[in-house]
Design a protein around this motif. Structure first.
Motif, mmCIF file in Angstrom:
data_model
loop_
_atom_site.group_PDB
_atom_site.id
_atom_site.type_symbol
_atom_site.label_atom_id
_atom_site.label_comp_id
_atom_site.label_asym_id
_atom_site.label_seq_id
_atom_site.Cartn_x
_atom_site.Cartn_y
_atom_site.Cartn_z
ATOM 1 N N ASN A 267 41.234 -17.618 18.114
ATOM 2 C CA ASN A 267 40.144 -18.019 17.221
ATOM 3 C C ASN A 267 39.911 -19.523 17.349
ATOM 4 N N PHE A 268 38.807 -19.975 16.792
ATOM 5 C CA PHE A 268 38.536 -21.408 16.741
ATOM 6 C C PHE A 268 37.769 -21.715 15.474
ATOM 7 N N ARG A 269 38.422 -22.451 14.571
ATOM 8 C CA ARG A 269 37.772 -22.879 13.334
ATOM 9 C C ARG A 269 38.039 -24.366 13.136
ATOM 10 N N GLY A 270 37.509 -24.910 12.034
ATOM 11 C CA GLY A 270 37.628 -26.335 11.770
ATOM 12 C C GLY A 270 38.979 -26.718 11.208
ATOM 13 N N LEU A 271 39.050 -27.932 10.698
ATOM 14 C CA LEU A 271 40.322 -28.475 10.234
ATOM 15 C C LEU A 271 40.875 -27.748 9.016
ATOM 16 N N LEU A 272 40.010 -27.188 8.193
ATOM 17 C CA LEU A 272 40.478 -26.503 6.988
ATOM 18 C C LEU A 272 39.643 -25.248 6.745
ATOM 19 N N ARG A 274 37.080 -23.692 8.051
ATOM 20 C CA ARG A 274 35.627 -23.757 8.000
ATOM 21 C C ARG A 274 35.121 -23.760 9.436
ATOM 22 N N ALA A 275 33.815 -23.705 9.603
ATOM 23 C CA ALA A 275 33.247 -23.680 10.952
ATOM 24 C C ALA A 275 33.685 -24.915 11.735
ATOM 25 N N PHE A 276 34.017 -24.736 13.014
ATOM 26 C CA PHE A 276 34.546 -25.859 13.794
ATOM 27 C C PHE A 276 33.536 -26.986 13.937
ATOM 28 N N TRP A 277 32.243 -26.658 13.929
ATOM 29 C CA TRP A 277 31.237 -27.703 14.114
ATOM 30 C C TRP A 277 31.126 -28.632 12.900
#
Length: 704
Positions: A267-272, A274-277
């Motif tokens: 998977n790929f998500r953000g720092l917390l 949320r969406a990585f972008w």
């Protein structure tokens, strides 16, 4: 001829015995000797629990009767994952498992089915009827295929568990508690666990889960066991510009888990979570969906290649969660996973799956599974109580099974202890949905649960559980009920609006009771909006409070039908949570009325209503303490690190609010008659509250 006849009779006798037709009764009691041939550390934990179960059923005093021999084997001739067979002979009991999990599940099946041990016994303290010995039948018992192959509990937003009975900060999770928790999972026939959120892959409680035989699964926002929140400072969180840092980040996480049984998350998500972008300085929400999907696909393939390289397993167990933005991109055909990935179709936190789920599932050619919640945290949801109605879980799981989403299931159980009602229904479906598929709705479960947990057909007991769900209100979606986490969120948000004298229309666009939202949005000024909203909310809360008040009385009556450990468990599972919800809802009603007065600058009435709200909030906190102290008191301090539902914070915020209202009240000349000359009887209607302005405004020498 006689010899042939004797042989035929002997053969038929063996055949009939094997099928249980000529089974004999044998006596079992507390005098066992366990021969463990498995050489498995995980099995040794279950063996220890088995002896405790014999003590619980027969008492801790050993019997002087003939020793009962128990034999434990991992039988490689039993082909398949997580299978078992229990063979009860006249002189011994043999447990065979196709693997570690199969053997462990055989042991706990025997404890539940023959000794009457509640799988939740550590949490419920429900104990079987004591006996000197019992009679059981000889024969063979074989496991049935489970509905879902991989069955995983997700211990998520575990603010209570992480602070519970922790002696020193550096010790992290209490391993004594976690051992019992993992034991409970294995008793419920789980195969895996996500041990917590933001978990480093070499933490002791993760190692313990693996040592006890559970597969280690991973949070959807923590790919391959990494934690984006711990991303190195000073390095942009950008796949486009920092690939080498991501590769090292993931490599380190995989290396730390090598050798364990792991179901890896791609998977790929953000720092917390949320969406990585949102965290990538080279991307934004306005970036094209194709550009976003391209990055996700590159990341997934990189993670998969790293797993194969480091573990040496060319077909590792991997899964991909369709949570949040990834679900939408997958349903559009933009996300590509490796061919052996288990795709986990996710609900939306409240039990229901998003539109397009079943069509996408039918089109998916990969292995498929489910990510389901009975607990969910987003500051206004259901962390400490059950809000997802049995009808919802029954309907949604029926769809999941009918669309063959059965290779894996991850159940978000939160802190678990408060969620046994919902967890048990889901465990039924995870293990054996066929036994419940002919039920028209989930309403059957109320009576089923009362019978299972309390061994009663009492309508009084099951009705209190039914009413617990019907008392809960919704804010536009009947199947999305705010839980106890909602109340602090509501108080905090509304006070911010009141203090700033500016209404947050986005809040009310999502969270408005009844059908008055359109009329509210037409209003322009702060006062009219606050008055309209608070009147609507007060009406909603008052209606719910009346229902909760009735339910409190009904639980008191229902308790009269129970004794012993059953009464103790009912008290913490239903009676006290009902009383807590009554007080939280009554608090919200009084608080809404107080804000209405506040907007109209009637600070005296605002203070009185706020004080009533504060008293209800204090009672809710006190009820949490009673839940902690119930029974043996082993859950003392369970709520001490409450960082999500924040019941205690309601008290703190309301106390500050009351101080603020008092200050406004005493600054207004309309209250100048409150001075030393005020007749004593007035204090009955104008309670005396301390104020830093007391001397200046109350006892003014020249007051009229």
């Amino acid at each position: 001829m006689k010899l042939r006849l004797r042989n035929t009779i002997a053969f038929l006798t063996i055949l009939l015995w094997a099928n249980g037709i000529m089974a004999k009764n044998i006596e079992i009691y507390n005098n066992i000797s366990v021969q463990d041939n498995s050489n498995s550390k995980a099995v040794s934990y279950a063996t220890k629990a088995l002896q405790s179960d014999f003590n619980l059923k027969f008492g801790t005093t050993k019997s002087y009767k003939k020793l009962i021999n128990i034999e434990l084997n991992i039988n490689k001739d039993m082909v398949g994952f997580d299978k078992y067979q229990i063979e009860i002979l006249e002189n011994k009991i043999i447990f065979n498992g196709s693997d570690e999990l199969g053997l462990i599940h055989a042991i706990y099946t025997f404890s539940e089915d023959y000794l009457g041990i509640d799988p939740y016994v550590y949490f419920t303290d429900l104990v079987p009827e004591i006996a000197n010995s019992i009679q059981i039948k000889t024969g063979k018992i074989s496991s049935k295929p489970y509905t879902f192959k991989h069955r995983v509990f997700f211990v998520n937003d575990e603010d209570l568990i992480v602070g519970f009975q922790m002696e020193k900060l550096q010790y992290g999770f209490n391993l004594e508690f976690m051992e019992k928790f993992y034991e409970t999972m294995l008793r419920l026939k789980m195969t895996g666990v996500i041990p917590s959120t933001l978990i480093l892959s070499d933490e002791p409680h993760l190692k313990l889960a693996s040592d006890m035989g559970l597969y280690i699964a991973q949070h959807h926002a923590e790919p391959v066991g990494s934690i984006p929140l711990f991303w190195p400072k000073g390095i942009p969180y950008s796949w486009s510009t920092q690939k080498e840092h991501f590769v090292k980040f993931w490599r380190d996480a995989i290396e730390r888990q090598k050798g364990k049984n792991v179901i890896w998350t791609l998977n790929f998500r953000g720092l917390l979570d949320r969406a990585f972008w949102d965290d990538d300085p080279s991307m934004s929400n306005k970036s094209s969906i194709n550009d976003k999907a391209k990055i996700v696909n590159e990341v997934i393939q990189t993670q998969y290649d790293l797993i194969r390289e480091i573990t040496g397993n060319q077909e590792p167990l991997v899964c991909g969660y369709l949570w949040g933005e990834l679900g939408g991109m997958f349903r559009q055909g933009l996300i590509k996973y490796p061919k052996n990935t288990m795709i986990l179709f996710a609900d939306q936190g409240y039990g229901t799956f998003p539109d397009g789920t079943w069509e996408a599932a039918d089109a998916c050619t990969l292995m498929k599974g489910v990510y389901q919640h009975v607990s969910y945290h987003n500051r206004r949801t259901h962390l400490r109580i059950n809000t997802i109605h049995p009808n919802v879980l029954h309907r949604e799981m029926a769809k999941a099974v009918s669309h063959n989403l059965t290779d894996m299931i991850v159940l978000n159980v939160g802190n678990f202890k408060e969620k046994i009602f919902g967890v048990q229904q889901m465990v039924n479906y995870m293990n054996d949905f066929d036994s419940y598929k002919n039920q028209a709705t989930g309403d059957y479960y109320f009576d089923w649960y009362a019978k299972k947990m309390y061994n009663t057909n009492s309508a009084s007991i099951s009705q209190t559980y039914k009413d617990f769900f019907s008392n809960q209100f919704d804010l536009g979606d009947p199947e999305r009920k705010p839980g106890d986490e909602w109340y602090f969120y509501y108080v905090e948000r509304l006070l911010n609006m009141a203090y700033q004298k500016e209404m947050d229309d986005k809040f009310f666009d999502k969270e408005f009771p009844g059908d008055g939202k359109k009329e509210y949005l037409k209003l322009k000024d702060f006062k009219s909006k606050m008055n309209f909203a608070m009147e609507a909310y007060a009406k909603l809360y008052d209606s719910a409070t009346d229902k909760w008040a009735v339910s409190v009385q009904r639980t008191l009556d229902a308790k009269g039908e129970l004794t012993g450990s059953k009464l103790n468990f009912y008290t913490i599972d239903m009676a006290l949570p009902t009383e807590k919800m009554y007080n939280l809802t009554a608090m919200a009603a009084d608080f809404s009325k107080s804000l209405n007065y506040y907007a109209n600058k009637d600070y005296h009435q605002s203070q009185l209503a706020a004080y009533a709200a504060l008293e209800h909030a204090k009672k809710a906190v006190e009820i949490e303490k009673r839940i902690e102290q119930n029974g043996s008191g082993k859950f003392k301090d369970w709520y001490r690190w409450d960082e999500t539902a924040l019941t205690y914070r309601i008290v703190e915020v309301l106390e500050n609010y009351i101080s603020h209202v008092k200050d406004l009240k005493f600054f207004n000349l309309e209250y100048m008659n409150r001075n030393s000359k005020t007749p004593g009887i007035q204090y009955k209607y104008q309670p005396f509250f301390e104020s830093e302005y007391q001397k200046e405004l109350i006892f003014m020498q020249d007051a009229e």
